[in-house]
Write a protein that holds these residues in place. Sequence first.
Motif, PDB file in Angstrom:
ATOM      1  N   VAL A  79       0.261  11.054   9.447  1.00  0.00           N
ATOM      2  CA  VAL A  79      -0.979  10.636   8.803  1.00  0.00           C
ATOM      3  C   VAL A  79      -0.718   9.347   8.077  1.00  0.00           C
ATOM      4  O   VAL A  79       0.334   9.184   7.463  1.00  0.00           O
TER       5      VAL A  79
ATOM      6  N   ASN B 135      -1.838   7.241   4.974  1.00  0.00           N
ATOM      7  CA  ASN B 135      -2.602   7.352   3.734  1.00  0.00           C
ATOM      8  C   ASN B 135      -3.446   6.103   3.602  1.00  0.00           C
ATOM      9  O   ASN B 135      -2.920   5.016   3.517  1.00  0.00           O
ATOM     10  N   THR B 136      -4.741   6.275   3.579  1.00  0.00           N
ATOM     11  CA  THR B 136      -5.610   5.109   3.598  1.00  0.00           C
ATOM     12  C   THR B 136      -6.549   5.032   2.408  1.00  0.00           C
ATOM     13  O   THR B 136      -6.797   6.014   1.726  1.00  0.00           O
ATOM     14  N   GLU B 137      -7.029   3.842   2.210  1.00  0.00           N
ATOM     15  CA  GLU B 137      -8.207   3.581   1.398  1.00  0.00           C
ATOM     16  C   GLU B 137      -9.351   4.184   2.188  1.00  0.00           C
ATOM     17  O   GLU B 137      -9.528   3.864   3.350  1.00  0.00           O
TER      18      GLU B 137
ATOM     19  N   PHE C 161      -0.892  -2.305   7.585  1.00  0.00           N
ATOM     20  CA  PHE C 161      -1.776  -3.164   6.809  1.00  0.00           C
ATOM     21  C   PHE C 161      -3.203  -2.723   7.094  1.00  0.00           C
ATOM     22  O   PHE C 161      -3.621  -2.665   8.250  1.00  0.00           O
TER      23      PHE C 161
ATOM     24  N   HIS D 100       2.725   0.474   2.762  1.00  0.00           N
ATOM     25  CA  HIS D 100       1.311   0.295   3.061  1.00  0.00           C
ATOM     26  C   HIS D 100       0.766  -0.924   2.341  1.00  0.00           C
ATOM     27  O   HIS D 100       0.911  -1.046   1.135  1.00  0.00           O
TER      28      HIS D 100
ATOM     29  N   LYS E   3      -2.625  -3.601   1.710  1.00  0.00           N
ATOM     30  CA  LYS E   3      -4.077  -3.743   1.826  1.00  0.00           C
ATOM     31  C   LYS E   3      -4.462  -5.187   1.567  1.00  0.00           C
ATOM     32  O   LYS E   3      -3.758  -5.900   0.860  1.00  0.00           O
TER      33      LYS E   3
END
Lengths: 142, 142
Positions: free
Chosen positions: B73, B75-77, B93, B127, B129
């Motif tokens: 998985v 982990n995202t915004e 990214f 990660h 962003k």
Amino acid sequence: MRTLVKNIDGFLRDQGIKASYQRIRILDYLQNSYEHPSVSTIYQDLHPHIPSLSRATVYNTLNLFLEKKLVAVINTEGVEARYDIADPNHGHFQCLVCDTIFDIPTEQSRTFPAALDGFQVTSSQWHFKGVCPKCLEAKKQQ
Amino acid sequence: MRTLVKNIDGFLRDQGIKASYQRIRILDYLQNSYEHPSVSTIYQDLHPHIPSLSRATVYNTLNLFLEKKLVAVINTEGVEARYDIADPNHGHFQCLVCDTIFDIPTEQSRTFPAALDGFQVTSSQWHFKGVCPKCLEAKKQQ
DNA sequence: ATTCTTGCAAATCATTTGCACTTTA
DNA sequence: TAAAGTGCAAATGATTTGCAAGAAT
């Protein structure tokens, strides 16, 4: 941050945030918490002292703090979001047994991978998962 | 992985997973997708070809693949989880404008921070962003 | 035949929203 | 007092669960 703000009231005002009682208490809570709390945790801990407090306000406040970059969300294993006083200079280790999140200082200010040329990077997170020393120890005892 | 498995059927069996039609199709989809799809995306793309497919099966299958460490998985915004063929040697990214997730090769096999001594690390994620080159360009045009 | 998988619908749980009421500046 | 924040309850949306029907060995 992580340098405690004494005058939260004035601090919030400086950020262009109206200093309501709830916001002051929530920021104060975050400042003095090293547990990377979730919304539920914040609510449960604060509600006894602020009986009128609602979950929606905790969500509203955290979203506001996020916008103003006073806090950061930690991407976690699990359903609930966890929050942290914003500070780009550390990563996180999440224990899959006890669900504690540890701050992990990442000594050198790391240089970004070359593959990021051309990207505008606004934040980076280094996230580790596994078992923390305490839970490893507990496992051995069995 | 990222080295495509041709014989998915046998591959799944080797992992101790019964090779149902749905599982084969979902793993095949993941293998050929570079978009770090969400459950909705997988469902929407596969459902037209497998009319009986249900969302629950997509969830079940992904959770099974997670357990077996075939996928990871990200982990995202954002609300929905995003999935990736498991491969520890890259970061991600996430573009906050178009929501695309890019693989970011992290050349050197990075050594963990000293602060992690005593921890059992089972996975690590780097990660990032920000805004991707394409969206940066689009913004400039305005 | 037995065991595992699927698909549906209902349940759950985190988060958001609409709106009337209250607080802040 | 005007503008912004709060609190409640209902809505939303992702994910899980219970269970009956279907598929695989």
